[in-house]
Scaffold this active site. Structure first.
Site: not given
Length: 347
Positions: A156, A117, A33
């Site tokens: 993730k 992130c 992504p």
């Protein structure tokens, strides 16, 4: 560069499909992504060369979904694009569970929770890689979302917040125990961002620690890098990220090599620009004028590695219309084709 080779042990490990909980994927190469990149148009291009690989949407805000009456465009999934995962971010388990239910209704084969992130606007609100510092909340998220949806829930993440806080081994085990069906590990800390080499040795240690599939992420820019990473880490697959920006061929190149042991011929510069042309047209058809604005960065990524590429990039990043972009690309393609023909005649 010499052709990489797969060791017998790696060949045997890659011979079977990737099993993510109840979902079977006939590829060990995944498209990461990427915010502002992996929309429906981009995923279609990647899938053109890697039809069996798992794709991921751009990350979707669970809190944003909670307050919206209609699903955002970034969550849109083509009815035919499988396998597909919708990635969510937030720090509130109930919001994430609610969003996961919507993701499954939209067609997601798996739901991925972003815990890696590094961007400040995400971490300051408790999402992304800040969850590495709040393991209990991360555990509650995975447990809550897993109970809410019938599809596998994956995570993730990164190896830690900083060099002083590398906790991926315990974190990965906690995610497995909470019900995660797979974990993707980017081999950098949050503090590193995208600087310095990815530390694949930590991914190898994660693989030794958990029994769920481990996907290696970070510095996968070529077939050779993917093979080295898989050999060094023992990971169950690799996830391509920045290497596909302006080069949607990469996932397919790696997938093809892992399945056949053969290298696909690299696309010519003309083929890359023809792909850029397809990308531009598709963005216009899908998003209109907003698609043209978004296309500028993509087109500059494609325009590399040939004479006058810098000048072309400076023009592409300012296009206002579809016609302007096509005119620039078509002129560049024609120049390159003529140059190739002249070289062939001279030879």
């Amino acid at each position: 560069m010499s052709t990489p080779t797969l060791s017998p042990a790696l060949k045997a490990r890659l011979a079977t499909p990737l099993q993510i909980g109840s979902v079977r994927v006939n590829s060990r190469v995944l498209q990461s992504p990427l915010a502002g990149v992996t929309d429906l148009v981009f995923r279609r291009l990647v899938r053109r060369y890697a039809p069996e690989s798992m794709m991921y949407t751009e990350m979707v805000s669970a809190s944003g979904l909670h307050y919206l009456k209609t699903l955002p465009r970034i969550m849109e999934v083509d009815a035919n694009e499988h396998p597909i995962s919708i990635q969510l971010f937030d720090c509130r388990p109930d919001f994430l569970a609610e969003a996961a239910i919507k993701a499954v209704a939209e067609g997601a084969d798996t739901v991925d929770i972003n815990m890696g992130c590094p961007v400040n606007k995400i971490t300051k609100n408790g999402g992304g890689s800040s969850l590495l510092r709040d393991v209990q909340t991360a555990v509650t998220i995975v447990r809550t979302v897993s109970k809410a949806v019938p599809v596998p829930v994956t995570v993730k993440t990164r190896i830690g917040w900083s060099d002083e806080e590398i906790n991926i081994l315990d974190f990965a085990k906690a995610m497995e125990d909470a019900g995660a069906a797979m974990i993707t590990v980017h081999g950098r800390t949050r503090a590193q961002g995208f600087n310095g080499p990815a530390r694949w040795e930590w991914i190898a240690r994660v693989k030794e620690r958990v029994s769920i599939p481990v996907i290696a992420n970070g510095d996968i820019f070529s077939v050779e890098a993917a093979v080295r990473c898989l050999e060094q880490t023992g990971a169950d697959g690799v996830m391509c990220s920045r290497g596909t920006m302006g080069y949607p061929f990469l996932v397919g190149e790696i997938d093809h090599f892992l399945k056949t042991g053969e290298l696909r011929p690299a696309p010519t510069v003309v083929e890359r620009l023809q792909c850029a042309r397809d990308h531009l047209i598709a963005l216009w058809e899908y998003k209109g004028e907003r698609g043209i604005r978004q296309a500028r960065k993509h087109l500059t990524w494609y325009a590399k590695g040939f004479a006058d590429a810098a000048e072309l990039r400076s023009e592409l990043c300012r296009i206002e219309t579809l016609e302007a972009g096509l005119a620039l690309l078509d002129a560049a393609i024609e120049r390159l084709q003529m140059a190739s023909e002249m070289e062939a005649i001279a030879a």
